[in-house]
Write a protein that holds these residues in place. Sequence first.
Motif, PDB file in Angstrom:
ATOM      1  N   ASP A   1      34.695  14.694  58.469  1.00  0.00           N
ATOM      2  CA  ASP A   1      33.243  14.816  58.588  1.00  0.00           C
ATOM      3  C   ASP A   1      32.746  15.929  57.668  1.00  0.00           C
ATOM      4  O   ASP A   1      33.520  16.542  56.926  1.00  0.00           O
ATOM      5  CB  ASP A   1      32.833  15.064  60.046  1.00  0.00           C
ATOM      6  N   VAL A   2      31.458  16.196  57.718  1.00  0.00           N
ATOM      7  CA  VAL A   2      30.865  17.137  56.776  1.00  0.00           C
ATOM      8  C   VAL A   2      31.422  18.552  56.974  1.00  0.00           C
ATOM      9  O   VAL A   2      31.583  19.310  56.012  1.00  0.00           O
ATOM     10  CB  VAL A   2      29.323  17.129  56.889  1.00  0.00           C
TER      11      VAL A   2
ATOM     12  N   THR B   1      29.926  20.795  48.358  1.00  0.00           N
ATOM     13  CA  THR B   1      30.075  19.918  49.517  1.00  0.00           C
ATOM     14  C   THR B   1      28.876  18.992  49.658  1.00  0.00           C
ATOM     15  O   THR B   1      29.026  17.783  49.890  1.00  0.00           O
ATOM     16  CB  THR B   1      30.229  20.750  50.804  1.00  0.00           C
ATOM     17  N   VAL B   2      27.677  19.538  49.527  1.00  0.00           N
ATOM     18  CA  VAL B   2      26.463  18.725  49.630  1.00  0.00           C
ATOM     19  C   VAL B   2      26.445  17.660  48.535  1.00  0.00           C
ATOM     20  O   VAL B   2      26.115  16.482  48.786  1.00  0.00           O
ATOM     21  CB  VAL B   2      25.211  19.612  49.541  1.00  0.00           C
TER      22      VAL B   2
ATOM     23  N   ALA C   1      36.439  18.859  48.492  1.00  0.00           N
ATOM     24  CA  ALA C   1      35.513  17.976  49.197  1.00  0.00           C
ATOM     25  C   ALA C   1      35.868  16.509  48.974  1.00  0.00           C
ATOM     26  O   ALA C   1      35.764  15.685  49.891  1.00  0.00           O
ATOM     27  CB  ALA C   1      34.078  18.249  48.737  1.00  0.00           C
TER      28      ALA C   1
ATOM     29  N   MET D   1      34.709  18.626  55.281  1.00  0.00           N
ATOM     30  CA  MET D   1      34.490  18.686  53.838  1.00  0.00           C
ATOM     31  C   MET D   1      34.203  20.120  53.394  1.00  0.00           C
ATOM     32  O   MET D   1      34.754  20.594  52.393  1.00  0.00           O
ATOM     33  CB  MET D   1      33.318  17.777  53.444  1.00  0.00           C
ATOM     34  N   ALA D   2      33.353  20.798  54.152  1.00  0.00           N
ATOM     35  CA  ALA D   2      32.994  22.170  53.795  1.00  0.00           C
ATOM     36  C   ALA D   2      34.202  23.093  53.893  1.00  0.00           C
ATOM     37  O   ALA D   2      34.410  23.966  53.034  1.00  0.00           O
ATOM     38  CB  ALA D   2      31.861  22.668  54.698  1.00  0.00           C
TER      39      ALA D   2
ATOM     40  N   VAL E   1      36.776  13.536  51.748  1.00  0.00           N
ATOM     41  CA  VAL E   1      36.172  12.205  51.826  1.00  0.00           C
ATOM     42  C   VAL E   1      37.261  11.144  51.920  1.00  0.00           C
ATOM     43  O   VAL E   1      37.182  10.209  52.736  1.00  0.00           O
ATOM     44  CB  VAL E   1      35.272  11.947  50.601  1.00  0.00           C
TER      45      VAL E   1
ATOM     46  N   HIS F   1      29.441  11.118  46.430  1.00  0.00           N
ATOM     47  CA  HIS F   1      30.878  11.071  46.138  1.00  0.00           C
ATOM     48  C   HIS F   1      31.305   9.857  45.313  1.00  0.00           C
ATOM     49  O   HIS F   1      32.223   9.977  44.490  1.00  0.00           O
ATOM     50  CB  HIS F   1      31.704  11.167  47.430  1.00  0.00           C
TER      51      HIS F   1
ATOM     52  N   PHE G   1      28.972  15.022  49.429  1.00  0.00           N
ATOM     53  CA  PHE G   1      28.550  14.301  50.631  1.00  0.00           C
ATOM     54  C   PHE G   1      27.611  13.146  50.283  1.00  0.00           C
ATOM     55  O   PHE G   1      27.746  12.036  50.817  1.00  0.00           O
ATOM     56  CB  PHE G   1      27.861  15.269  51.593  1.00  0.00           C
TER      57      PHE G   1
END
Length: 212
Positions: free
Chosen positions: A24-25, A68-69, A15, A28-29, A19, A75, A72
């Motif tokens: 995007d998210v 990931t969360v 993750a 990242m996931a 970044v 970081h 997000f």
Amino acid sequence: MTDLVGIFVFAISGALLAVRKNFDVFGMAVLAEVTALGGGLFRDLIIGAVPPAAFTNLGYFVTPLVATVLVFFLHPQVERIQRGVNVFDAAGLGLFCVTGTAKAYDYGLGLTASATLGLASAVGGGVLRDVLANEVPSLLRWDRDLYAVPAIVGAAMAALCIRFGILNPLTSTLAVLTALSLRLMALKYHWRAPRAWHRSSVTTEEPERVMP
């Protein structure tokens, strides 16, 4: 529980790279899942342990999403504790190279093949992460501290213990700690694998491109 810790830390590294690459998210996931589960998934497919544990254990799938969360939203803070993350990453490396070797042997592979899949379990996710992020895999770069070598040592120790019938929680822990220690020492003293002797060519690193 220990395998979930290793999965979590590997997912953090995936993750964080996302970044840095301005993903995007969803990106990242994806990188978190691939980094955390890629090596084990490859091993399970090779040895015929299907469906792979990554698809049968909900915790394996959810843990990278939790990582990931965390990255997000936090970081910058996670980046600041990178040294602590490296310690857990080294622990995950040691854990997966040993457990991967033992699992491969349990499914009927020879000692050499089992140790090889133990190595793949430990480093495979990182290789897939770098490929997806359009990076030269850290495993192949001369300017990175030793990563595969500690995993090779840990997997080889596990294979030798199997050979002599002494693989048990104590010897497994010793193999994990050996790989962990080698990785941490490589980080501290910047140990790197040698390149070819008498090289006539010089490769320079490309400057990192800043994403718009």
